[in-house]
Write a protein that holds these residues in place. Structure first.
Motif, PDB file in Angstrom:
ATOM      1  N   ASP A 154      -6.876   4.323   3.491  1.00  0.00           N
ATOM      2  CA  ASP A 154      -6.321   3.877   2.209  1.00  0.00           C
ATOM      3  C   ASP A 154      -5.008   4.595   1.908  1.00  0.00           C
ATOM      4  OD1 ASP A 154      -7.274   6.386   1.763  1.00  0.00           O
ATOM      5  OD2 ASP A 154      -8.499   5.884   0.016  1.00  0.00           O
ATOM      6  N   THR A 155      -4.399   5.204   2.925  1.00  0.00           N
ATOM      7  CA  THR A 155      -3.126   5.873   2.710  1.00  0.00           C
ATOM      8  C   THR A 155      -2.017   4.850   2.511  1.00  0.00           C
ATOM      9  OG1 THR A 155      -2.768   5.985   5.108  1.00  0.00           O
ATOM     10  CG2 THR A 155      -3.793   7.887   4.062  1.00  0.00           C
ATOM     11  N   ALA A 156      -0.939   5.291   1.829  1.00  0.00           N
ATOM     12  CA  ALA A 156       0.168   4.386   1.543  1.00  0.00           C
ATOM     13  C   ALA A 156       0.873   3.976   2.832  1.00  0.00           C
ATOM     14  CB  ALA A 156       1.155   5.056   0.590  1.00  0.00           C
ATOM     15  N   THR A 160      -7.748  -6.563   3.807  1.00  0.00           N
ATOM     16  CA  THR A 160      -8.609  -5.798   2.909  1.00  0.00           C
ATOM     17  C   THR A 160      -7.952  -4.470   2.522  1.00  0.00           C
ATOM     18  OG1 THR A 160     -10.551  -6.736   3.983  1.00  0.00           O
ATOM     19  CG2 THR A 160     -10.886  -4.786   2.611  1.00  0.00           C
ATOM     20  N   GLY A 161      -7.823  -4.219   1.234  1.00  0.00           N
ATOM     21  CA  GLY A 161      -7.270  -2.964   0.738  1.00  0.00           C
ATOM     22  C   GLY A 161      -5.772  -2.821   0.869  1.00  0.00           C
ATOM     23  N   GLN A 188      -3.250  -4.226  -0.780  1.00  0.00           N
ATOM     24  CA  GLN A 188      -2.524  -4.134  -2.052  1.00  0.00           C
ATOM     25  C   GLN A 188      -2.463  -2.697  -2.559  1.00  0.00           C
ATOM     26  OE1 GLN A 188      -4.027  -3.544  -5.252  1.00  0.00           O
ATOM     27  NE2 GLN A 188      -2.140  -3.789  -6.430  1.00  0.00           N
ATOM     28  N   ALA A 189      -3.556  -1.943  -2.391  1.00  0.00           N
ATOM     29  CA  ALA A 189      -3.597  -0.560  -2.874  1.00  0.00           C
ATOM     30  C   ALA A 189      -2.727   0.366  -2.038  1.00  0.00           C
ATOM     31  CB  ALA A 189      -5.041  -0.060  -2.877  1.00  0.00           C
ATOM     32  N   ARG A 190      -2.376  -0.058  -0.825  1.00  0.00           N
ATOM     33  CA  ARG A 190      -1.607   0.804   0.072  1.00  0.00           C
ATOM     34  C   ARG A 190      -0.099   0.609  -0.051  1.00  0.00           C
ATOM     35  NH1 ARG A 190      -3.408   0.232   6.044  1.00  0.00           N
ATOM     36  NH2 ARG A 190      -2.031   2.045   6.177  1.00  0.00           N
ATOM     37  N   GLU A 205       3.154   0.743  -2.138  1.00  0.00           N
ATOM     38  CA  GLU A 205       3.780   1.244  -3.357  1.00  0.00           C
ATOM     39  C   GLU A 205       4.807   0.236  -3.855  1.00  0.00           C
ATOM     40  OE1 GLU A 205       5.355   5.026  -2.229  1.00  0.00           O
ATOM     41  OE2 GLU A 205       3.382   6.016  -2.296  1.00  0.00           O
ATOM     42  N   ARG A 206       5.096   0.305  -5.137  1.00  0.00           N
ATOM     43  CA  ARG A 206       5.903  -0.743  -5.760  1.00  0.00           C
ATOM     44  C   ARG A 206       7.293  -0.872  -5.134  1.00  0.00           C
ATOM     45  NH1 ARG A 206       9.317  -1.944 -10.145  1.00  0.00           N
ATOM     46  NH2 ARG A 206       8.827  -3.972 -11.064  1.00  0.00           N
ATOM     47  N   GLN A 246      -2.461 -11.004  -5.191  1.00  0.00           N
ATOM     48  CA  GLN A 246      -2.704  -9.577  -5.386  1.00  0.00           C
ATOM     49  C   GLN A 246      -1.407  -8.769  -5.330  1.00  0.00           C
ATOM     50  OE1 GLN A 246      -5.548  -8.074  -2.575  1.00  0.00           O
ATOM     51  NE2 GLN A 246      -7.286  -9.154  -3.474  1.00  0.00           N
ATOM     52  N   HIS A 263       1.217  -6.737  -8.509  1.00  0.00           N
ATOM     53  CA  HIS A 263       1.715  -5.363  -8.448  1.00  0.00           C
ATOM     54  C   HIS A 263       3.244  -5.327  -8.401  1.00  0.00           C
ATOM     55  CE1 HIS A 263       1.586  -1.126  -7.593  1.00  0.00           C
ATOM     56  NE2 HIS A 263       2.161  -1.266  -6.419  1.00  0.00           N
TER      57      HIS A 263
END
Length: 459
Positions: A4-6, A44-45, A47-49, A51-52, A75, A79
């Motif tokens: 889950d790292t950027a 999967t996941g 979007q969370a990785r 950054e804007r 998704q 963001h």
């Protein structure tokens, strides 16, 4: 996806396709073109990785198990609506791809497609992404400048230099030492450094070391464990620990005892804090902004301040100019504070008269901006404008001859009028009671610029 790292900012293209053969072929195409890619089998996941302000683009198949391309698009755009997403579609998915374009997809490629078509679309998307991020950066820079101009009001060269220094230091991780007289605005500068930094979402913790009793200063700053000393019944989180992830502003640092200075030096070097009575070293992610009204180098020479702590703090010094060195800023600030006070109290705005301006310009302002703000508050309330020691301060200055003093006073009056709203050069000239040509000559002479509305020079 196992982490889950950027996403690394060096990655230019994230490629998502559940078909391993197609994923490998597209990866080779992009890699041979010199692009840094991250191939993934599913979204999967993701979007969370991201950054804007990640500087890359997304290339994704539409038909995938789990999160499909259209859902991924929604998704990601929730963001960052300006992130380019390129979709790959089969012939039967063209209507779905058109729907995705209407939803904000950058482009879609129908299988089978040529390698050149993919590369052309990706390169155009990357160029667009760079433009978007450059515009964001410019807007943020302009916003920061406007914030600083609102917080640190003034037109003088010293205050403009200070705003430039704050703008340069704010985004760095450097600790800062603020030097300034009482009332000059040290906490205002510290808050500006915090609010314009990447730590703005974290806490800003301000503490005046000079206002703390020596018996409690260590507990306040470093915290303590139960039983650390008589009366310590519960654990206390100190100010340094409380400021974790943000900024700690430590004013009147010169008043700290030698024992506390030793602990502060260790904290600055190692970025850990140890509560009184405890053995655990707690890692800290903080920025320390210290402030003093004294010459710490002189205090160190006298043995009142640790020399090693002084040199550790003096890496990024910021000197706040006293108000007496800021010339016409006294007029600008006074009207600014008076207008704010009038608005706050629901009173009509009071205009400064020539006699008031002369008094403000000649005053030495021993209490700096704080003294001026109090005087402006009284003026807004309709009270007589009285300044402490004004009888002496209003005597003509002995520095410079009469012509130099007259020119300085003239420049200050013009600069003060420039801070008021004027739709044109003509209205500015009328307010000052001079012809437009004379005004132009005086603006050039004093190095001032009219930045108001339209010009009427040709009328």
């Amino acid at each position: 996806m196992t982490t889950d790292t950027a996403i690394d900012s060096r990655i230019q293209v994230v490629l998502i396709d559940d078909d391993p053969h197609l994923r490998q072929a597209l990866s080779q195409t992009l890699d041979l073109a010199g692009l840094k890619i991250l191939p993934l089998s599913d979204a999967t996941g993701l979007q969370a990785r991201i950054e804007r302000d990640w500087p890359g683009v997304i290339v994704s198949d539409i038909r995938m198990p789990g999160i499909d391309g259209l859902e991924l698009l929604n998704q990601l755009h929730a963001h960052d609506p300006e992130l380019p997403v390129l979709l790959i579609t089969g012939h039967g998915d063209v209507p779905l791809a058109v729907q995705a374009m209407r939803a904000g997809a950058y482009d879609f490629l129908e299988k089978p497609f040529a390698s050149d078509a993919l590369l052309d679309s990706v390169r155009r998307a990357l160029a667009l992404r760079r433009l978007v991020l450059d515009n964001r950066s410019l807007r943020l820079e302009l916003s920061d400048r406007q914030q600083l101009s609102t917080r640190l009001v003034g037109l003088s060269t010293p205050i403009q230099r200070l705003r430039d220094q704050i703008g340069a230091l704010a985004a760095t991780k450097a600790d800062v030492l603020i030097l300034g007289e009482t009332g000059a605005g040290k906490e205002v500068v510290a808050r500006a450094l915090h609010d314009l930094s990447n730590r703005r979402a974290g806490p800003f913790v301000a503490i005046n070391a000079g206002a703390l009793a020596e018996s409690v200063v260590e507990s306040e700053l470093f915290g303590h464990e139960p039983g650390a000393f008589t009366g310590a019944q519960k654990r206390r989180i100190g100010k340094f620990e409380f400021a974790n992830g943000g900024t700690l502003f430590l004013d009147e640092i010169e008043s700290m005892s030698m024992d506390v200075q030793v602990k502060l030096l260790r904290l600055l070097q190692e970025r850990v804090v140890e509560r009184l009575g405890g053995n655990q070293q707690i890692p800290l992610d903080i920025r320390v902004i210290a402030a003093t009204k004294e010459d710490l180098r002189h205090a160190a020479d006298q043995g009142r301040f640790r020399a090693d702590l002084y040199y550790r703090l003096n890496v990024a010094p910021l000197r706040i100019p006293p108000l007496r060195e800021r010339g016409e800023d006294a007029l600008v600030l006074f009207q600014h504070f008076a207008d704010a006070a009038s608005l706050r109290h629901g009173l009509p705005r009071h205009e400064l008269q020539p006699g008031h301006r002369a008094m403000l310009l000649r005053h030495t302002w021993p209490g700096n901006v704080r003294e001026l703000q109090n005087a402006a508050e009284r003026f807004a309330l309709g009270l007589e404008l009285e300044l402490e020691g004004a009888a002496q301060a209003n005597m003509p200055s002995s520095s410079g001859g009469l012509s130099e003093q007259v020119e300085a006073f003239e420049r200050a009056l013009i600069a003060a009028e420039l801070t008021r709203p004027h739709s044109s050069v003509r209205s500015l000239a009328e307010a000052l009671g001079v012809p437009r040509k004379t005004l132009h000559d005086k603006l050039r002479k004093h190095g001032l610029t009219f930045s108001g509305g339209g010009s009427d020079d040709n009328e």
